[in-house]
Design a protein around this motif. Structure first.
Motif, PDB file in Angstrom:
ATOM      1  N   SER A  71     -42.008  46.432 117.189  1.00  0.00           N
ATOM      2  CA  SER A  71     -40.859  46.927 117.949  1.00  0.00           C
ATOM      3  C   SER A  71     -41.055  48.356 118.438  1.00  0.00           C
ATOM      4  O   SER A  71     -40.347  48.811 119.347  1.00  0.00           O
ATOM      5  CB  SER A  71     -39.583  46.837 117.100  1.00  0.00           C
ATOM      6  OG  SER A  71     -39.609  47.774 116.026  1.00  0.00           O
ATOM      7  N   LYS A  72     -42.019  49.051 117.889  1.00  0.00           N
ATOM      8  CA  LYS A  72     -42.296  50.419 118.331  1.00  0.00           C
ATOM      9  C   LYS A  72     -42.694  50.460 119.800  1.00  0.00           C
ATOM     10  O   LYS A  72     -42.431  51.441 120.498  1.00  0.00           O
ATOM     11  CB  LYS A  72     -43.399  51.032 117.463  1.00  0.00           C
ATOM     12  CG  LYS A  72     -43.649  52.511 117.698  1.00  0.00           C
ATOM     13  CD  LYS A  72     -44.651  53.061 116.714  1.00  0.00           C
ATOM     14  CE  LYS A  72     -44.877  54.562 116.933  1.00  0.00           C
ATOM     15  NZ  LYS A  72     -45.861  55.094 115.945  1.00  0.00           N
ATOM     16  N   ARG A  73     -43.312  49.380 120.257  1.00  0.00           N
ATOM     17  CA  ARG A  73     -43.739  49.313 121.664  1.00  0.00           C
ATOM     18  C   ARG A  73     -42.552  49.322 122.620  1.00  0.00           C
ATOM     19  O   ARG A  73     -42.692  49.671 123.790  1.00  0.00           O
ATOM     20  CB  ARG A  73     -44.551  48.041 121.901  1.00  0.00           C
ATOM     21  CG  ARG A  73     -45.810  47.920 121.061  1.00  0.00           C
ATOM     22  CD  ARG A  73     -46.505  46.606 121.353  1.00  0.00           C
ATOM     23  NE  ARG A  73     -47.682  46.410 120.499  1.00  0.00           N
ATOM     24  CZ  ARG A  73     -48.440  45.306 120.525  1.00  0.00           C
ATOM     25  NH1 ARG A  73     -48.128  44.313 121.356  1.00  0.00           N
ATOM     26  NH2 ARG A  73     -49.476  45.196 119.724  1.00  0.00           N
ATOM     27  N   GLY A  74     -41.392  48.920 122.111  1.00  0.00           N
ATOM     28  CA  GLY A  74     -40.218  48.827 122.986  1.00  0.00           C
ATOM     29  C   GLY A  74     -39.378  50.084 123.048  1.00  0.00           C
ATOM     30  O   GLY A  74     -38.357  50.114 123.757  1.00  0.00           O
ATOM     31  N   ILE A  75     -39.768  51.130 122.325  1.00  0.00           N
ATOM     32  CA  ILE A  75     -38.980  52.365 122.337  1.00  0.00           C
ATOM     33  C   ILE A  75     -38.861  52.900 123.762  1.00  0.00           C
ATOM     34  O   ILE A  75     -39.868  53.092 124.454  1.00  0.00           O
ATOM     35  CB  ILE A  75     -39.618  53.430 121.414  1.00  0.00           C
ATOM     36  CG1 ILE A  75     -39.518  52.985 119.958  1.00  0.00           C
ATOM     37  CG2 ILE A  75     -38.927  54.779 121.596  1.00  0.00           C
ATOM     38  CD1 ILE A  75     -40.203  53.921 118.971  1.00  0.00           C
ATOM     39  N   GLY A  76     -37.627  53.099 124.191  1.00  0.00           N
ATOM     40  CA  GLY A  76     -37.371  53.598 125.541  1.00  0.00           C
ATOM     41  C   GLY A  76     -37.337  52.524 126.603  1.00  0.00           C
ATOM     42  O   GLY A  76     -37.027  52.800 127.762  1.00  0.00           O
ATOM     43  N   GLY A  77     -37.644  51.279 126.223  1.00  0.00           N
ATOM     44  CA  GLY A  77     -37.676  50.176 127.179  1.00  0.00           C
ATOM     45  C   GLY A  77     -36.301  49.581 127.452  1.00  0.00           C
ATOM     46  O   GLY A  77     -35.284  50.062 126.949  1.00  0.00           O
ATOM     47  N   PRO A  78     -36.252  48.500 128.232  1.00  0.00           N
ATOM     48  CA  PRO A  78     -34.967  47.890 128.628  1.00  0.00           C
ATOM     49  C   PRO A  78     -34.092  47.463 127.448  1.00  0.00           C
ATOM     50  O   PRO A  78     -32.896  47.739 127.434  1.00  0.00           O
ATOM     51  CB  PRO A  78     -35.393  46.684 129.473  1.00  0.00           C
ATOM     52  CG  PRO A  78     -36.743  47.046 129.984  1.00  0.00           C
ATOM     53  CD  PRO A  78     -37.392  47.841 128.887  1.00  0.00           C
ATOM     54  N   ASP A  79     -34.672  46.785 126.464  1.00  0.00           N
ATOM     55  CA  ASP A  79     -33.868  46.331 125.328  1.00  0.00           C
ATOM     56  C   ASP A  79     -33.413  47.508 124.465  1.00  0.00           C
ATOM     57  O   ASP A  79     -32.309  47.492 123.911  1.00  0.00           O
ATOM     58  CB  ASP A  79     -34.651  45.336 124.471  1.00  0.00           C
ATOM     59  CG  ASP A  79     -34.759  43.974 125.116  1.00  0.00           C
ATOM     60  OD1 ASP A  79     -34.012  43.709 126.085  1.00  0.00           O
ATOM     61  OD2 ASP A  79     -35.584  43.161 124.667  1.00  0.00           O
ATOM     62  N   TRP A  80     -34.256  48.506 124.351  1.00  0.00           N
ATOM     63  CA  TRP A  80     -33.901  49.726 123.614  1.00  0.00           C
ATOM     64  C   TRP A  80     -32.684  50.378 124.248  1.00  0.00           C
ATOM     65  O   TRP A  80     -31.709  50.729 123.568  1.00  0.00           O
ATOM     66  CB  TRP A  80     -35.098  50.667 123.621  1.00  0.00           C
ATOM     67  CG  TRP A  80     -34.896  52.038 123.054  1.00  0.00           C
ATOM     68  CD1 TRP A  80     -34.395  53.137 123.714  1.00  0.00           C
ATOM     69  CD2 TRP A  80     -35.215  52.491 121.731  1.00  0.00           C
ATOM     70  NE1 TRP A  80     -34.387  54.234 122.889  1.00  0.00           N
ATOM     71  CE2 TRP A  80     -34.885  53.870 121.667  1.00  0.00           C
ATOM     72  CE3 TRP A  80     -35.753  51.872 120.611  1.00  0.00           C
ATOM     73  CZ2 TRP A  80     -35.073  54.629 120.515  1.00  0.00           C
ATOM     74  CZ3 TRP A  80     -35.946  52.624 119.468  1.00  0.00           C
ATOM     75  CH2 TRP A  80     -35.599  53.984 119.419  1.00  0.00           C
ATOM     76  N   ARG A  81     -32.723  50.521 125.577  1.00  0.00           N
ATOM     77  CA  ARG A  81     -31.606  51.158 126.294  1.00  0.00           C
ATOM     78  C   ARG A  81     -30.353  50.283 126.219  1.00  0.00           C
ATOM     79  O   ARG A  81     -29.234  50.801 126.089  1.00  0.00           O
ATOM     80  CB  ARG A  81     -31.992  51.429 127.739  1.00  0.00           C
ATOM     81  CG  ARG A  81     -33.119  52.447 127.889  1.00  0.00           C
ATOM     82  CD  ARG A  81     -33.256  52.917 129.335  1.00  0.00           C
ATOM     83  NE  ARG A  81     -33.604  51.831 130.229  1.00  0.00           N
ATOM     84  CZ  ARG A  81     -34.856  51.449 130.505  1.00  0.00           C
ATOM     85  NH1 ARG A  81     -35.877  52.053 129.917  1.00  0.00           N
ATOM     86  NH2 ARG A  81     -35.096  50.465 131.353  1.00  0.00           N
ATOM     87  N   LYS A  82     -30.539  48.987 126.292  1.00  0.00           N
ATOM     88  CA  LYS A  82     -29.393  48.077 126.191  1.00  0.00           C
ATOM     89  C   LYS A  82     -28.766  48.180 124.807  1.00  0.00           C
ATOM     90  O   LYS A  82     -27.539  48.187 124.662  1.00  0.00           O
ATOM     91  CB  LYS A  82     -29.838  46.646 126.464  1.00  0.00           C
ATOM     92  CG  LYS A  82     -28.691  45.670 126.668  1.00  0.00           C
ATOM     93  CD  LYS A  82     -29.220  44.335 127.182  1.00  0.00           C
ATOM     94  CE  LYS A  82     -28.081  43.392 127.529  1.00  0.00           C
ATOM     95  NZ  LYS A  82     -28.590  42.101 128.085  1.00  0.00           N
ATOM     96  N   ALA A  83     -29.617  48.275 123.783  1.00  0.00           N
ATOM     97  CA  ALA A  83     -29.115  48.410 122.420  1.00  0.00           C
ATOM     98  C   ALA A  83     -28.355  49.715 122.242  1.00  0.00           C
ATOM     99  O   ALA A  83     -27.338  49.774 121.548  1.00  0.00           O
ATOM    100  CB  ALA A  83     -30.281  48.339 121.430  1.00  0.00           C
ATOM    101  N   GLN A  84     -28.817  50.777 122.888  1.00  0.00           N
ATOM    102  CA  GLN A  84     -28.117  52.065 122.822  1.00  0.00           C
ATOM    103  C   GLN A  84     -26.726  51.971 123.418  1.00  0.00           C
ATOM    104  O   GLN A  84     -25.796  52.645 122.963  1.00  0.00           O
ATOM    105  CB  GLN A  84     -28.919  53.138 123.551  1.00  0.00           C
ATOM    106  CG  GLN A  84     -30.130  53.637 122.794  1.00  0.00           C
ATOM    107  CD  GLN A  84     -30.879  54.708 123.545  1.00  0.00           C
ATOM    108  OE1 GLN A  84     -31.098  54.609 124.758  1.00  0.00           O
ATOM    109  NE2 GLN A  84     -31.287  55.744 122.839  1.00  0.00           N
ATOM    110  N   GLY A  85     -26.568  51.141 124.438  1.00  0.00           N
ATOM    111  CA  GLY A  85     -25.263  50.974 125.071  1.00  0.00           C
ATOM    112  C   GLY A  85     -24.319  50.095 124.281  1.00  0.00           C
ATOM    113  O   GLY A  85     -23.125  50.027 124.583  1.00  0.00           O
TER     114      GLY A  85
END
Length: 257
Positions: A71-85
């Protein structure tokens, strides 16, 4: 867009889920604790149905750790940003996700029965998830390697405000809401179950839960749903919710499909 009185609903959901950004409407009166559908049953009946988290060194534990590293590869990616929202059920992004999956704009007081349905089930879920977390006391993944997580609370006091990891309260809430709302609007079942699953998946992308935490949350929600679905009160509340949702307007700004 889904609008639910969080001052009331927060009393009926796991603390780590409810203690997030507030809903967009203010309560008209002081919040009152909601009685669940299984208020006369001990939450331990559900906790006992939940298998323990993976043992250290087991193949399941290795899988959890592998997926966490991945999951480290996804940091800052689309799902990461969606999760932040969607850090809390009160966030506008989460409300919109529910409304788009439901295909209905929900707003008080027109959909009070739908809100009651979710609140009562949430009261039952809160008791069970809280008891399970306290029993298993599983550490969050970011505490094992100081890994980055999308939730700012993870960087404060060791992420103590987020509570224990197993089972995931977010995954449980999302899946339970998906199952219940699919009962209320069967024609939207596929979209609602997809929404419910995604709620948990985003917690893995956020790096605040092990994959088995999310699986445990869904399992607990499913077990709870199977119990409440047989109660007369649930069936009565469901009928009222279905009737009012059939009159609700279609929400705006939802993605195609």
């Amino acid at each position: 867009m889904l609008r639910i009185n969080l001052a009331i609903l927060s009393l009926a959901l796991p603390a780590a889920v409810a203690a997030q950004p507030a809903m967009m409407i203010e309560p008209a009166r002081p919040a009152v604790a909601m009685t669940g559908y299984l208020a006369d049953r001990s939450p331990l009946t559900l906790v006992r149905l939940l298998p323990p988290p993976p043992l250290p060194g087991s193949s399941e534990d290795s899988a959890d750790r592998y997926l966490y590293r991945l999951s480290k590869r996804g940091i800052g990616g689309p799902d990461w940003r969606k999760a932040q929202g969607q850090l809390g059920i009160g966030s506008p992004d989460y409300q919109k996700a529910v409304a788009c999956a439901l295909g209905a704009a929900v707003a008080a007081p027109a959909t009070a029965n739908t809100m009651k349905l979710l609140q009562r089930a949430g009261a039952d879920l809160a008791r069970a998830v809280t008891a399970a977390k306290e029993y298993h006391k599983r550490a969050r993944p970011f505490t094992t390697d100081r890994g980055k997580a999308c939730d700012p609370a993870s960087a404060v006091d060791g992420g103590k405000a987020l509570g224990f990891a197993y089972p995931s309260g977010h995954a449980a809430v999302g899946w339970l809401w998906g199952l219940i709302l699919a009962d209320a609007r069967p024609e939207r079942s596929a979209a609602l179950l997809k929404f419910g699953k995604e709620t948990g998946d985003l917690r893995i992308a956020c790096r605040v839960h092990w994959a088995s935490d999310v699986a445990g949350g869904r399992l607990m929600a499913t077990a709870l749903y199977q119990q409440i679905a047989d109660t007369a009160d649930y069936k009565a509340d469901l009928a009222k919710a279905s009737a009012e949702l059939s009159l609700a307007p279609v929400p705006e700004g939802c993605p195609a499909g």
